[in-house]
Design a protein around this motif. Sequence first.
Motif, PDB file in Angstrom:
ATOM      1  N   GLU A  42       1.031  -1.713 -17.857  1.00  0.00           N
ATOM      2  CA  GLU A  42       1.275  -2.603 -16.739  1.00  0.00           C
ATOM      3  C   GLU A  42       1.049  -2.165 -15.575  1.00  0.00           C
ATOM      4  OE1 GLU A  42       4.147  -2.257 -18.967  1.00  0.00           O
ATOM      5  OE2 GLU A  42       5.903  -2.505 -18.125  1.00  0.00           O
ATOM      6  N   ASP A  43       0.499  -0.699 -15.093  1.00  0.00           N
ATOM      7  CA  ASP A  43       0.767  -0.187 -14.280  1.00  0.00           C
ATOM      8  C   ASP A  43      -1.163   0.165 -14.128  1.00  0.00           C
ATOM      9  OD1 ASP A  43       2.886   2.729 -15.024  1.00  0.00           O
ATOM     10  OD2 ASP A  43       3.177   1.022 -13.140  1.00  0.00           O
ATOM     11  N   THR A  44      -2.226  -0.465 -15.071  1.00  0.00           N
ATOM     12  CA  THR A  44      -3.546  -0.141 -15.069  1.00  0.00           C
ATOM     13  C   THR A  44      -3.736  -1.221 -14.058  1.00  0.00           C
ATOM     14  OG1 THR A  44      -3.342  -0.088 -17.601  1.00  0.00           O
ATOM     15  CG2 THR A  44      -5.066  -1.486 -16.547  1.00  0.00           C
ATOM     16  N   ALA A  45      -4.689  -0.881 -12.853  1.00  0.00           N
ATOM     17  CA  ALA A  45      -4.968  -1.635 -11.484  1.00  0.00           C
ATOM     18  C   ALA A  45      -6.165  -0.065 -10.665  1.00  0.00           C
ATOM     19  CB  ALA A  45      -4.010  -1.650 -10.714  1.00  0.00           C
ATOM     20  N   VAL A  46      -6.994  -1.378  -9.860  1.00  0.00           N
ATOM     21  CA  VAL A  46      -7.614  -0.118  -9.279  1.00  0.00           C
ATOM     22  C   VAL A  46      -6.834   0.004  -8.238  1.00  0.00           C
ATOM     23  CG1 VAL A  46      -9.349  -0.676  -7.379  1.00  0.00           C
ATOM     24  CG2 VAL A  46      -9.791  -1.223  -9.351  1.00  0.00           C
ATOM     25  N   TYR A  47      -6.514   1.426  -7.597  1.00  0.00           N
ATOM     26  CA  TYR A  47      -5.751   1.353  -6.956  1.00  0.00           C
ATOM     27  C   TYR A  47      -6.525   1.800  -5.455  1.00  0.00           C
ATOM     28  CZ  TYR A  47      -2.026   2.607  -9.876  1.00  0.00           C
ATOM     29  OH  TYR A  47      -0.849   1.007 -10.790  1.00  0.00           O
ATOM     30  N   TYR A  48      -5.817   1.438  -4.260  1.00  0.00           N
ATOM     31  CA  TYR A  48      -7.093   1.562  -3.378  1.00  0.00           C
ATOM     32  C   TYR A  48      -5.664   2.645  -2.255  1.00  0.00           C
ATOM     33  CZ  TYR A  48      -9.672  -1.987  -4.681  1.00  0.00           C
ATOM     34  OH  TYR A  48     -10.299  -2.906  -5.579  1.00  0.00           O
ATOM     35  N   CYS A  49      -6.201   3.614  -1.292  1.00  0.00           N
ATOM     36  CA  CYS A  49      -5.543   4.110  -0.394  1.00  0.00           C
ATOM     37  C   CYS A  49      -5.745   3.659   0.783  1.00  0.00           C
ATOM     38  CB  CYS A  49      -6.077   5.255  -0.809  1.00  0.00           C
ATOM     39  SG  CYS A  49      -5.806   6.513   1.304  1.00  0.00           S
ATOM     40  N   TYR A  50      -4.668   3.743   1.858  1.00  0.00           N
ATOM     41  CA  TYR A  50      -4.971   3.293   3.127  1.00  0.00           C
ATOM     42  C   TYR A  50      -4.297   4.451   4.111  1.00  0.00           C
ATOM     43  CZ  TYR A  50      -0.271   1.451   4.047  1.00  0.00           C
ATOM     44  OH  TYR A  50       1.345   1.847   3.846  1.00  0.00           O
ATOM     45  N   ALA A  51      -4.717   3.754   5.144  1.00  0.00           N
ATOM     46  CA  ALA A  51      -4.326   4.522   6.209  1.00  0.00           C
ATOM     47  C   ALA A  51      -4.378   3.764   7.647  1.00  0.00           C
ATOM     48  CB  ALA A  51      -5.048   5.532   6.665  1.00  0.00           C
ATOM     49  N   ASP A  52      -3.289   3.821   8.025  1.00  0.00           N
ATOM     50  CA  ASP A  52      -2.962   2.809   9.483  1.00  0.00           C
ATOM     51  C   ASP A  52      -2.933   3.703  10.669  1.00  0.00           C
ATOM     52  OD1 ASP A  52      -0.242   1.878  11.460  1.00  0.00           O
ATOM     53  OD2 ASP A  52      -2.650   1.053  11.396  1.00  0.00           O
ATOM     54  N   ALA A  53      -4.470   3.834  11.286  1.00  0.00           N
ATOM     55  CA  ALA A  53      -4.841   4.437  11.700  1.00  0.00           C
ATOM     56  C   ALA A  53      -6.105   4.754  13.427  1.00  0.00           C
ATOM     57  CB  ALA A  53      -5.973   5.785  11.283  1.00  0.00           C
ATOM     58  N   ARG A  54      -5.820   5.122  14.007  1.00  0.00           N
ATOM     59  CA  ARG A  54      -6.635   4.953  15.171  1.00  0.00           C
ATOM     60  C   ARG A  54      -7.772   6.515  15.432  1.00  0.00           C
ATOM     61  NH1 ARG A  54      -6.193   8.526  19.840  1.00  0.00           N
ATOM     62  NH2 ARG A  54      -3.700   9.077  20.488  1.00  0.00           N
ATOM     63  N   THR A  55      -8.701   5.499  16.212  1.00  0.00           N
ATOM     64  CA  THR A  55     -10.002   6.346  16.279  1.00  0.00           C
ATOM     65  C   THR A  55      -9.702   7.316  17.722  1.00  0.00           C
ATOM     66  OG1 THR A  55     -11.253   4.984  17.099  1.00  0.00           O
ATOM     67  CG2 THR A  55     -11.382   5.646  15.080  1.00  0.00           C
ATOM     68  N   SER A  56     -10.351   8.442  17.704  1.00  0.00           N
ATOM     69  CA  SER A  56      -9.612   9.604  18.900  1.00  0.00           C
ATOM     70  C   SER A  56     -10.605   9.250  20.177  1.00  0.00           C
ATOM     71  CB  SER A  56     -10.917  10.860  18.659  1.00  0.00           C
ATOM     72  OG  SER A  56     -10.537  11.774  20.343  1.00  0.00           O
ATOM     73  N   GLY A  57      -9.784   8.622  20.704  1.00  0.00           N
ATOM     74  CA  GLY A  57     -10.094   7.681  21.861  1.00  0.00           C
ATOM     75  C   GLY A  57     -10.174   6.188  22.408  1.00  0.00           C
ATOM     76  N   SER A  58      -9.507   5.942  20.828  1.00  0.00           N
ATOM     77  CA  SER A  58      -8.863   4.534  21.044  1.00  0.00           C
ATOM     78  C   SER A  58      -7.344   4.570  20.908  1.00  0.00           C
ATOM     79  CB  SER A  58      -9.580   3.597  19.674  1.00  0.00           C
ATOM     80  OG  SER A  58      -8.707   2.817  19.231  1.00  0.00           O
ATOM     81  N   PHE A  59      -7.164   3.325  21.700  1.00  0.00           N
ATOM     82  CA  PHE A  59      -5.346   3.379  21.707  1.00  0.00           C
ATOM     83  C   PHE A  59      -5.261   2.018  20.270  1.00  0.00           C
ATOM     84  CE2 PHE A  59      -4.524   4.927  25.721  1.00  0.00           C
ATOM     85  CZ  PHE A  59      -6.180   4.417  26.840  1.00  0.00           C
ATOM     86  N   TYR A  60      -6.048   1.402  19.838  1.00  0.00           N
ATOM     87  CA  TYR A  60      -5.596   0.727  18.867  1.00  0.00           C
ATOM     88  C   TYR A  60      -6.050   1.008  17.629  1.00  0.00           C
ATOM     89  CZ  TYR A  60      -7.221  -2.753  22.476  1.00  0.00           C
ATOM     90  OH  TYR A  60      -6.632  -3.213  24.177  1.00  0.00           O
ATOM     91  N   PHE A  61      -5.016   0.675  16.829  1.00  0.00           N
ATOM     92  CA  PHE A  61      -4.467   1.085  15.344  1.00  0.00           C
ATOM     93  C   PHE A  61      -5.124   0.040  14.653  1.00  0.00           C
ATOM     94  CE2 PHE A  61      -1.804   5.126  15.285  1.00  0.00           C
ATOM     95  CZ  PHE A  61      -1.716   5.102  16.744  1.00  0.00           C
ATOM     96  N   TYR A  62      -5.948   0.757  13.587  1.00  0.00           N
ATOM     97  CA  TYR A  62      -5.898  -0.325  12.151  1.00  0.00           C
ATOM     98  C   TYR A  62      -6.089   0.088  10.673  1.00  0.00           C
ATOM     99  CZ  TYR A  62      -9.036  -2.320  15.977  1.00  0.00           C
ATOM    100  OH  TYR A  62      -9.716  -2.550  17.454  1.00  0.00           O
TER     101      TYR A  62
END
Length: 121
Positions: free
Chosen positions: A88-108
């Motif tokens: 039941e662990d069979t799946a596509v596993y996706y990594c994510y990062a909550d991050a902002r780029t250099s010079g930006s204030f906004y996180f995505y």
Amino acid sequence: QVQLVESGGGLVQAGGSLRLSCAASGNIGRIRSMGWYRQAPGKQRELVAASTNGGTINYADSVKARFTISRDNAKNTVYLQMNSLKPEDTAVYYCYADARTSGSFYFYDYWGQGTQVTVSS
């Protein structure tokens, strides 16, 4: 932009182990959290594990005591050690990062391309 590249998926027998890795690169300003989701065929994407900069770690109930998330902040990398794997662990596993780029204030939320984990019975 922030790019995430995953590795470490594959085919394993039930009871076996796999270790997933995900490295973030690009114009990174700051990463607040990193983690893993998974999506099985016909099911919604679900959170597997997440790790914040403050040290908070969350796991899905279904993987507690079997999976371990860890981070190497110097390398902007997150790992998922998966033990005692079940079909039941069979799946596509996706990594994510909550991050902002250099010079930006906004996180995505940035996402990797996904890596297939298949556990045979």
